[in-house]
Motif scaffolding. Structure first.
Motif, PDB file in Angstrom:
ATOM      1  N   ALA A   1     -16.717   6.040  52.456  1.00 14.51           N
ATOM      2  CA  ALA A   1     -15.546   5.445  53.110  1.00 14.51           C
ATOM      3  C   ALA A   1     -15.736   3.948  53.280  1.00 14.51           C
ATOM      4  O   ALA A   1     -14.789   3.154  53.092  1.00 14.51           O
ATOM      5  CB  ALA A   1     -15.306   6.111  54.463  1.00 14.51           C
ATOM      6  N   GLU A   2     -16.942   3.518  53.639  1.00 16.37           N
ATOM      7  CA  GLU A   2     -17.212   2.090  53.753  1.00 16.37           C
ATOM      8  C   GLU A   2     -17.072   1.396  52.408  1.00 16.37           C
ATOM      9  O   GLU A   2     -16.522   0.279  52.310  1.00 16.37           O
ATOM     10  CB  GLU A   2     -18.613   1.877  54.328  1.00 16.37           C
ATOM     11  CG  GLU A   2     -18.738   2.280  55.791  1.00 16.37           C
ATOM     12  CD  GLU A   2     -20.177   2.164  56.289  1.00 16.37           C
ATOM     13  OE1 GLU A   2     -21.084   2.005  55.433  1.00 16.37           O
ATOM     14  OE2 GLU A   2     -20.387   2.236  57.516  1.00 16.37           O
ATOM     15  N   ALA A   3     -17.580   2.058  51.338  1.00 10.17           N
ATOM     16  CA  ALA A   3     -17.452   1.473  50.005  1.00 10.17           C
ATOM     17  C   ALA A   3     -15.995   1.363  49.597  1.00 10.17           C
ATOM     18  O   ALA A   3     -15.563   0.351  49.008  1.00 10.17           O
ATOM     19  CB  ALA A   3     -18.237   2.310  48.993  1.00 10.17           C
ATOM     20  N   ALA A   4     -15.202   2.387  49.886  1.00  6.09           N
ATOM     21  CA  ALA A   4     -13.786   2.349  49.535  1.00  6.09           C
ATOM     22  C   ALA A   4     -13.065   1.236  50.287  1.00  6.09           C
ATOM     23  O   ALA A   4     -12.186   0.551  49.741  1.00  6.09           O
ATOM     24  CB  ALA A   4     -13.142   3.699  49.837  1.00  6.09           C
ATOM     25  N   GLU A   5     -13.447   1.070  51.562  1.00  5.87           N
ATOM     26  CA  GLU A   5     -12.818   0.012  52.358  1.00  5.87           C
ATOM     27  C   GLU A   5     -13.118  -1.379  51.784  1.00  5.87           C
ATOM     28  O   GLU A   5     -12.258  -2.270  51.766  1.00  5.87           O
ATOM     29  CB  GLU A   5     -13.295   0.104  53.806  1.00  5.87           C
ATOM     30  CG  GLU A   5     -12.627  -0.908  54.710  1.00  5.87           C
ATOM     31  CD  GLU A   5     -13.161  -0.830  56.137  1.00  5.87           C
ATOM     32  OE1 GLU A   5     -12.447  -1.252  57.061  1.00  5.87           O
ATOM     33  OE2 GLU A   5     -14.320  -0.361  56.317  1.00  5.87           O
ATOM     34  N   GLU A   6     -14.334  -1.559  51.274  1.00  6.05           N
ATOM     35  CA  GLU A   6     -14.736  -2.855  50.740  1.00  6.05           C
ATOM     36  C   GLU A   6     -13.917  -3.226  49.511  1.00  6.05           C
ATOM     37  O   GLU A   6     -13.572  -4.400  49.302  1.00  6.05           O
ATOM     38  CB  GLU A   6     -16.224  -2.836  50.394  1.00  6.05           C
ATOM     39  CG  GLU A   6     -17.152  -2.771  51.596  1.00  6.05           C
ATOM     40  CD  GLU A   6     -17.143  -4.073  52.389  1.00  6.05           C
ATOM     41  OE1 GLU A   6     -16.866  -5.136  51.802  1.00  6.05           O
ATOM     42  OE2 GLU A   6     -17.418  -4.006  53.601  1.00  6.05           O
TER      43      GLU A   6
ATOM     44  N   GLY B   1     -12.328   6.636  43.488  1.00 10.97           N
ATOM     45  CA  GLY B   1     -13.584   7.382  43.283  1.00 10.97           C
ATOM     46  C   GLY B   1     -14.313   7.671  44.587  1.00 10.97           C
ATOM     47  O   GLY B   1     -14.615   8.832  44.904  1.00 10.97           O
ATOM     48  N   PRO B   2     -14.619   6.624  45.401  1.00 16.35           N
ATOM     49  CA  PRO B   2     -15.264   6.904  46.697  1.00 16.35           C
ATOM     50  C   PRO B   2     -14.437   7.816  47.599  1.00 16.35           C
ATOM     51  O   PRO B   2     -14.989   8.662  48.317  1.00 16.35           O
ATOM     52  CB  PRO B   2     -15.424   5.502  47.306  1.00 16.35           C
ATOM     53  CG  PRO B   2     -15.450   4.572  46.137  1.00 16.35           C
ATOM     54  CD  PRO B   2     -14.523   5.185  45.116  1.00 16.35           C
TER      55      PRO B   2
ATOM     56  N   VAL C   1     -15.411  11.346  49.376  1.00 15.48           N
ATOM     57  CA  VAL C   1     -15.241  11.597  50.810  1.00 15.48           C
ATOM     58  C   VAL C   1     -14.538  12.931  51.028  1.00 15.48           C
ATOM     59  O   VAL C   1     -14.933  13.742  51.879  1.00 15.48           O
ATOM     60  CB  VAL C   1     -14.441  10.452  51.462  1.00 15.48           C
ATOM     61  CG1 VAL C   1     -14.040  10.830  52.890  1.00 15.48           C
ATOM     62  CG2 VAL C   1     -15.262   9.168  51.474  1.00 15.48           C
ATOM     63  N   GLN C   2     -13.487  13.177  50.227  1.00 14.93           N
ATOM     64  CA  GLN C   2     -12.759  14.434  50.359  1.00 14.93           C
ATOM     65  C   GLN C   2     -13.658  15.635  50.050  1.00 14.93           C
ATOM     66  O   GLN C   2     -13.648  16.639  50.787  1.00 14.93           O
ATOM     67  CB  GLN C   2     -11.548  14.425  49.424  1.00 14.93           C
ATOM     68  CG  GLN C   2     -10.476  13.420  49.804  1.00 14.93           C
ATOM     69  CD  GLN C   2      -9.385  13.328  48.757  1.00 14.93           C
ATOM     70  OE1 GLN C   2      -9.424  14.032  47.751  1.00 14.93           O
ATOM     71  NE2 GLN C   2      -8.405  12.462  48.991  1.00 14.93           N
ATOM     72  N   ARG C   3     -14.405  15.552  48.930  1.00 17.79           N
ATOM     73  CA  ARG C   3     -15.265  16.670  48.547  1.00 17.79           C
ATOM     74  C   ARG C   3     -16.354  16.918  49.595  1.00 17.79           C
ATOM     75  O   ARG C   3     -16.600  18.056  50.012  1.00 17.79           O
ATOM     76  CB  ARG C   3     -15.896  16.399  47.187  1.00 17.79           C
ATOM     77  CG  ARG C   3     -16.739  17.581  46.680  1.00 17.79           C
ATOM     78  CD  ARG C   3     -17.180  17.424  45.244  1.00 17.79           C
ATOM     79  NE  ARG C   3     -18.055  16.272  45.070  1.00 17.79           N
ATOM     80  CZ  ARG C   3     -17.718  15.135  44.458  1.00 17.79           C
ATOM     81  NH1 ARG C   3     -16.491  14.991  43.954  1.00 17.79           N
ATOM     82  NH2 ARG C   3     -18.566  14.129  44.345  1.00 17.79           N
TER      83      ARG C   3
END
Length: 380
Positions: free
Chosen positions: A204-209, A220-221, A225-227
């Protein structure tokens, strides 16, 4: 019902005694002294037998004392009227009283025998004395029989009590083993959930970045997170279902998985059990908890084979199916009788398989050897 039988027996023996007294010509009894007095003694000892179960000591003392008094006061009579009460009284005191109490009327028997032999007018020679002693020895034999049966009864009761305690102890150990294994599984599931949540946070942090820079790359990130979230939710439901307190001081070492299976097999081989490892199907990523449980099942099955199989060869087969993961551990040793399905290891395997609604089969193979086969449904 029993008291009716006791009264009936007492009345029957009383009737036999009275026939001895008043119809001695028919029974062959030898009556010495006034017949009314002999009839009274016979009636007293016979009717006392009605209380022989509830008060065996008192009844035996009444019968023994009456025999001594009768012999000394009016002489020794011979017949069933005097023999039967003494036999029954001594038998019941031997069979029902503690040994010290039951020995008291037995210790008085020499006094009874001496009094009867001295006051028996039929003892005109050694043969008559020996014949009388033979009949009186039946009274002592009755006590010995009663004492033996009481000892045997107590011994059997003790064996049954030991067996009951052993069964309770076995059940308690089995319950403790199941509880320990469930607590261990719960701790491991806790670690699996913590790992899944950690992965979610990192992704989630990577997706936010990168969301503001490249929204497409953020997918992708977010998928990870969902899985991870779904897997963590499934494991969390299982953890809550365990309903066991967690050990807050438990070690949090990294948990193994099927990727560590080669190392496990090497360890078992180094311990002295040759192992043939087979992987069938296409290995696929497994949820952390399921992966850990599969490893533990194989580990326990190989440990049991190492302990019980003796000189043997073990085969481990892991089959990745479309809907199920199959684990198969078999050996060709002679230790199947030792691995009889009641051990803690097998209890743990059952718990792990039941946790994932799987199936477990254990037992000796035809001829020789032992087999453990587990099927764990794969999430869709």
């Amino acid at each position: 019902m029993r008291w009716r039988v006791d009264i009936a027996v007492a009345l029957g023996i009383a009737a036999v005694g009275q026939v001895d007294v008043w119809k001695s010509s028919l029974t062959g009894a030898n009556i010495v002294g006034p017949r009314p007095a002999v009839a009274g003694f016979y009636l007293l000892t016979a009717l006392a037998l009605a209380w022989r179960r509830g008060h065996p000591f008192a009844v035996a003392m009444v019968v023994v004392t009456a025999n001594i008094v009768q012999s000394l006061a009016i002489g020794t009579s011979e017949g069933q009227g005097v023999l039967l009460p003494a036999v029954l009284a001594l038998y019941f005191v031997g069979a029902n009283e503690d040994r010290p109490r039951s020995l008291v009327p037995l210790a008085l028997m020499p006094v009874v025998i001496v009094a009867r032999e001295v006051r028996n007018p039929e003892n005109v020679d050694v043969a008559n004395v020996l014949d009388a002693l033979a009949w009186e020895s039946l009274i002592i034999a009755a006590w010995l029989l009663g004492a033996y049966l009481r000892t045997r009864r107590l011994y059997v009761a003790e064996l049954r009590e030991r067996a009951r305690r052993a069964e309770l102890d076995r059940e308690e150990r089995a319950r403790a083993a199941v509880a320990d294994e469930r607590a261990r599984i719960a701790r491991e599931l806790h670690d699996a959930i913590a790992h899944g949540v950690s992965v979610m946070v990192v992704q989630a942090e990577a997706a936010e970045e990168i969301l503001a820079v490249d929204p497409e790359r953020a997918r992708g990130p977010l998928r990870k997170v969902q899985r991870s979230g779904r897997e963590a939710l499934v494991e969390l439901r299982r953890l809550v279902g365990m309903l066991r307190e967690l050990d807050s001081d438990a070690e949090r070492a990294p948990q193994p998985s099927l990727t560590n299976l080669d190392a496990l097999v090497d360890t078992i081989r180094e311990s002295g059990l040759p192992v043939d490892l087979r992987i069938e199907g296409t290995p696929t990523p497994l949820p952390t908890g399921l992966d850990l449980s599969a490893y533990r099942i194989l580990q326990e099955a190989l440990t049991n084979a190492l302990k019980h199989a003796g000189p043997a060869q073990a085969t481990v087969t892991v089959r990745f199916g479309r809907d199920v993961l199959e684990l198969d551990v078999s050996d060709d040793g002679y230790g199947a009788a030792a691995a009889n399905g009641s051990g803690h290891g097998l209890a743990g395997m059952r718990e792990r398989v039941a946790l994932y609604s799987g199936e477990l089969e254990t037992g000796p193979q035809p001829g020789r050897g032992y087999r453990v086969r587990a099927q764990l449904p794969l999430p869709q």
